[in-house]
Design an enzyme around this catalytic site. Structure first.
Site, PDB file in Angstrom:
ATOM      1  N   GLU A 104      13.564 -15.634 -15.843  1.00  0.00           N
ATOM      2  CA  GLU A 104      13.146 -14.228 -15.836  1.00  0.00           C
ATOM      3  C   GLU A 104      12.188 -13.950 -17.013  1.00  0.00           C
ATOM      4  OE1 GLU A 104      13.046 -11.926 -13.855  1.00  0.00           O
ATOM      5  OE2 GLU A 104      12.863 -10.104 -15.022  1.00  0.00           O
ATOM      6  N   ASN A 157       0.001   1.211   6.128  1.00  0.00           N
ATOM      7  CA  ASN A 157       0.719   0.310   5.223  1.00  0.00           C
ATOM      8  C   ASN A 157       1.413  -0.720   6.101  1.00  0.00           C
ATOM      9  OD1 ASN A 157       2.432  -0.878   3.328  1.00  0.00           O
ATOM     10  ND2 ASN A 157       3.951   0.734   3.544  1.00  0.00           N
ATOM     11  N   GLY A 158       1.166  -1.997   5.834  1.00  0.00           N
ATOM     12  CA  GLY A 158       1.791  -3.048   6.647  1.00  0.00           C
ATOM     13  C   GLY A 158       0.753  -4.078   7.039  1.00  0.00           C
ATOM     14  N   CYS A 163       0.837  -1.188   0.000  1.00  0.00           N
ATOM     15  CA  CYS A 163       0.000   0.000   0.000  1.00  0.00           C
ATOM     16  C   CYS A 163       0.879   1.247   0.000  1.00  0.00           C
ATOM     17  CB  CYS A 163      -0.936   0.078   1.189  1.00  0.00           C
ATOM     18  SG  CYS A 163      -1.884  -1.412   1.460  1.00  0.00           S
ATOM     19  N   TRP A 200      -3.082  -2.302  -1.605  1.00  0.00           N
ATOM     20  CA  TRP A 200      -2.839  -3.637  -2.138  1.00  0.00           C
ATOM     21  C   TRP A 200      -3.395  -4.581  -1.083  1.00  0.00           C
ATOM     22  CZ3 TRP A 200       0.321  -7.960  -0.824  1.00  0.00           C
ATOM     23  CH2 TRP A 200       0.455  -8.911  -1.847  1.00  0.00           C
ATOM     24  N   LYS A 241       4.555  -3.261  -7.045  1.00  0.00           N
ATOM     25  CA  LYS A 241       5.975  -3.101  -7.346  1.00  0.00           C
ATOM     26  C   LYS A 241       6.837  -3.361  -6.118  1.00  0.00           C
ATOM     27  CE  LYS A 241       9.275  -1.421 -10.025  1.00  0.00           C
ATOM     28  NZ  LYS A 241       9.646  -2.521 -10.908  1.00  0.00           N
ATOM     29  N   ARG A 250       2.688   0.691  -5.596  1.00  0.00           N
ATOM     30  CA  ARG A 250       2.643  -0.071  -4.352  1.00  0.00           C
ATOM     31  C   ARG A 250       1.334  -0.828  -4.187  1.00  0.00           C
ATOM     32  NH1 ARG A 250       6.644   1.694  -1.010  1.00  0.00           N
ATOM     33  NH2 ARG A 250       5.605   0.828   0.786  1.00  0.00           N
ATOM     34  N   LYS A 304       8.386 -12.620 -16.593  1.00  0.00           N
ATOM     35  CA  LYS A 304       7.881 -11.421 -17.262  1.00  0.00           C
ATOM     36  C   LYS A 304       6.573 -11.742 -17.975  1.00  0.00           C
ATOM     37  CE  LYS A 304       9.538  -8.836 -15.807  1.00  0.00           C
ATOM     38  NZ  LYS A 304      10.531  -9.041 -14.802  1.00  0.00           N
ATOM     39  N   GLU A 307       3.715 -12.347 -15.474  1.00  0.00           N
ATOM     40  CA  GLU A 307       3.341 -11.138 -14.723  1.00  0.00           C
ATOM     41  C   GLU A 307       2.419 -10.225 -15.527  1.00  0.00           C
ATOM     42  OE1 GLU A 307       6.837  -9.544 -11.802  1.00  0.00           O
ATOM     43  OE2 GLU A 307       7.343  -9.606 -13.914  1.00  0.00           O
ATOM     44  N   HIS A 361      12.761 -35.014 -18.609  1.00  0.00           N
ATOM     45  CA  HIS A 361      12.313 -35.587 -17.335  1.00  0.00           C
ATOM     46  C   HIS A 361      10.907 -35.126 -16.967  1.00  0.00           C
ATOM     47  CE1 HIS A 361      16.218 -37.304 -16.793  1.00  0.00           C
ATOM     48  NE2 HIS A 361      16.789 -36.121 -16.932  1.00  0.00           N
TER      49      HIS A 361
HETATM   50  C1  G6P Z   1       7.720  -7.569  -6.496  1.00  0.00           C
HETATM   51  C2  G6P Z   1       7.893  -6.917  -7.849  1.00  0.00           C
HETATM   52  C3  G6P Z   1       8.990  -7.628  -8.620  1.00  0.00           C
HETATM   53  C4  G6P Z   1      10.278  -7.646  -7.816  1.00  0.00           C
HETATM   54  C5  G6P Z   1      10.067  -8.253  -6.438  1.00  0.00           C
HETATM   55  C6  G6P Z   1      11.283  -8.024  -5.543  1.00  0.00           C
HETATM   56  O1  G6P Z   1       7.219  -8.853  -6.646  1.00  0.00           O
HETATM   57  O2  G6P Z   1       6.678  -6.958  -8.567  1.00  0.00           O
HETATM   58  O3  G6P Z   1       9.216  -6.957  -9.836  1.00  0.00           O
HETATM   59  O4  G6P Z   1      11.245  -8.364  -8.496  1.00  0.00           O
HETATM   60  O5  G6P Z   1       8.966  -7.604  -5.787  1.00  0.00           O
HETATM   61  O6  G6P Z   1      11.423  -6.654  -5.329  1.00  0.00           O
HETATM   62  P1  G6P Z   1      12.767  -5.918  -5.009  1.00  0.00           P
HETATM   63  O7  G6P Z   1      12.366  -4.482  -4.879  1.00  0.00           O
HETATM   64  O8  G6P Z   1      13.260  -6.472  -3.700  1.00  0.00           O
HETATM   65  O9  G6P Z   1      13.714  -6.154  -6.106  1.00  0.00           O
END
Ligand code: G6P
Length: 609
Positions: free
Chosen positions: A482, A99-100, A2, A74, A604, A27, A486, A489, A505
């Site tokens: 990765e 937030n938390g 949040c 969030w 994020k 956030r 992507k 996501e 396997h």
């Molecule tokens: C969230 C974001 C990701 C990120 C991860 C770790 O899941 O959506 O994009 O890789 O957090 O975040 P950080 O800020 O620790 O890299």
């Protein structure tokens, strides 16, 4: 998670809070809300979904005030809904944004209900506002009521609190969740991140864990966790308000993909003298620390974890440095065995990821003496908690799907491998090779970006698909991971990555024309083996997209679509091969019409467990 933004000023704070919320949407964006205290009343507006919905609500029925609190959510406790949206209010007198996560909310809720407080939401936050209202019955000030309340809270919080009987006072406090005070001229603001406040100030105070602040128009008083009055320094930010604009790009993600050559150059800048990496690029006492360490333990989450996975290959292969890596949320509860002379390396774009921070603290508790963070957010919690720091200078990353943060993390990790590796088996020759390849990266990234149109065409193959496989070997297995992350996501296509040797396997059973298989196949010692894996897929009618060195590239056929990549040295190819995968997922998401920068259910910066 949040985002919180709040302020006290001589002017109407509503437009400032709305702008701040938009800048904090990374956030979370499940709901947004805002409350002001004006003429002895709380005026509150809340709306499901993004801040623009709240903005429209306020435009249709304006509210104004010199003191206000606002929030973008969030969802953790309680589904996304208007009644679960913040601010939460108790008895029309006190309003709170949070937030938390409050872990003992059940217990507090029962006690408050017994004392006659009525709950209108499913959130953990609502216990805070009622508890403050309860404590106000005996406390002599809002500040003291909040102090009494937070003493009963277990978990993590950043709070903004207002009370109709103290219309000149905004209370802010934090523990385990970030909160910054923006210092204006005759006005103060608070926010989860400085980006929210850049349009109104560039002067910030970073609250420390356990701090409680009382903000009035003309005064600011901060108490630390031991209730001692403290002075916290004012930091001048170099960031500009427009540094988070989309510019000419349709989405932040695309802008950030295109910024990577620049971001890599920035990250390398000033860290070498006569092509020799300076130990002090990691902090003034870095040489001393590097001399003492015997191994490396990497801890991270999400995309940052993937960069760490690549680094493990590099550490061990190039420099024979023993290196382990673990997802932070696993490490923190596993009671791992770790030697004190291990260098704990955390990797984080935001520097605020709760699990990564907790894993670092756990490593310290277990006796680890040295820590280093690779981070993109100056002044973040991880930066403050770490002995050594290597900032990736990617600039603000707004798209939820991380792109330029990842590639700059890899650059920072290669620098770390040089610095630590010199004390192990890294040869001077390899060091020189890494340095020269690092400096060739921006040019190579520019070359790959020229493939954008071709990749956009390829993306059409995914538009009607529900699953995809990504294959790689060695350092390119984490790159495949990765790429899969992507895609899932932002396009919501289920994607999995496999080390190509594992195909037989299990995953081979999934291969048919409905399962696109993306393969990263640079020119390295594993290429011949990878080609066999490609044959295994092709022979079963699988549809392959293969990113391959232009010097070796074979021609495409019915089942195998080859994309020719610039020929680059092995050492940097994981970084270079990341870029087409980012572009691919971007274009698939655009085709599918998803919310590229703010995909559903994600955020994020994840400041909750
Ligand atoms: C969230 C974001 C990701 C990120 C991860 C770790 O899941 O959506 O994009 O890789 O957090 O975040 P950080 O800020 O620790 O890299």
């Amino acid at each position: 998670m949040c985002g919180i933004v709040a302020g006290i000023a001589q002017r109407n704070v509503v437009p400032i809070l709305l702008e701040g919320l938009k800048r904090l949407e990374y956030r979370g964006y499940d709901s947004a809300g805002l409350a002001v205290v004006s003429q002895g009343e709380i005026f509150r507006k809340r709306e499901l979904g993004k801040v623009k919905g709240l903005e429209a609500l306020i435009a249709a029925d304006p509210i104004e005030g010199n003191i206000g609190i606002a929030h973008t959510r969030w969802a953790t406790h309680g589904k996304p809904s208007t009644r679960n949206a913040h601010p939460h209010v108790s008895r029309d007198k006190v309003a709170v944004v949070h937030n938390g996560i409050i872990e003992n909310h059940d217990h507090l809720r029962t006690a408050l209900q017994q004392n006659g407080f009525e709950f209108t939401s499913e959130t953990d936050t609502e216990v805070i506002v009622h508890k403050i209202a309860e404590d106000l019955q005996t406390a002599d000030s809002l500040l003291n009521a909040v102090k009494a309340t937070v003493a009963t809270l277990q978990g993590a919080y950043a709070l903004g609190v207002v009370f109709i009987d103290c219309p000149d006072t905004l209370i802010a406090c934090r523990k385990g969740s970030p909160l910054v005070i923006g210092v204006g001229i005759g006005e103060y603001f608070i926010a989860s991140d400085i980006a929210a406040l850049l349009p109104v100030t560039q002067r910030f105070i970073f609250l420390e864990d356990g701090d409680i602040a009382e903000l009035k128009i003309d005064s600011l008083v901060i108490y630390d966790e031991n209730d001692h009055r403290v002075e916290r320094p004012i930091v001048e930010s170099q960031l500009k308000a427009d540094s988070v604009d989309k510019g000419k790009y349709r989405h932040y993600m695309l802008k950030e993909i295109y910024e990577q050559a620049w971001a890599v150059s920035e990250t390398l800048e000033g860290r070498f003298i006569d092509n020799r990496l300076q130990d002090n690029a990691f902090g003034h006492n870095a040489a001393e620390v590097f001399d003492q360490i015997k191994s490396v333990q990497i801890l991270a989450c999400g995309t940052s974890y993937h960069s760490g996975l690549v680094a493990r290959y590099w550490f061990e292969k190039l420099a024979r440095v023993p290196c382990s890596i673990e997802v932070a949320s696993e490490f923190r509860y596993r009671n791992p065995v770790i030697s004190p002379d291990t260098l704990v390396v955390t990797i984080s774009q935001s520097g605020e990821t709760a699990d990564t921070l907790a894993a670092l603290l756990e490593a310290k508790r277990l006796g680890v003496k040295h820590s280093l963070v690779i981070c993109n957010a100056p002044e973040s919690s991880l930066v403050r908690e770490s002995d050594l720091v290597m900032m990736t200078r990617a600039g603000p990353e707004i798209g939820v799907a991380s792109t330029k943060a990842f590639t700059t993390q890899l650059v920072a990790l290669l620098m770390l491998i040089i610095a630590v590796g010199r004390r192990f088996a890294l040869t001077k020759e390899t060091e020189e090779k890494i340095v020269s390849e690092l400096f060739s990266l921006p040019g190579n990234i520019e070359k790959v970006l020229k493939l954008d149109n071709a990749i956009e065409l390829l993306s059409q193959r995914f538009a009607d698909k529900h699953n995809a496989l990504f294959l790689g070997r060695g350092t390119h297995y984490p790159i495949a991971m990765e790429g899969a992350l992507k895609l899932k996501e932002i396009s919501y296509i289920h994607a999995e990555a496999y080390p190509a040797g594992e195909l037989k396997h299990g995953p081979l059973a999934l291969i048919d024309a409905e399962m696109p298989v993306v393969t990263v196949a640079p020119n390295n010692n594993l290429l011949e083996k990878l080609k066999s894996n490609i044959q295994e897929v092709s022979a079963r009618g699988g549809q392959l997209i293969v990113f391959m060195d232009e010097e070796l590239a074979e021609s495409s056929d019915e089942n195998v679509q080859i994309v020719k990549m610039p020929s680059v040295a092995n050492i940097i190819s994981p970084i270079v091969y990341t870029i087409p995968l980012q572009l691919l997922s971007y274009h698939v998401a655009v085709l599918k019409g998803t919310d590229v920068d703010q995909p559903r259910n994600l955020a994020k910066s994840v400041t909750v467990e």
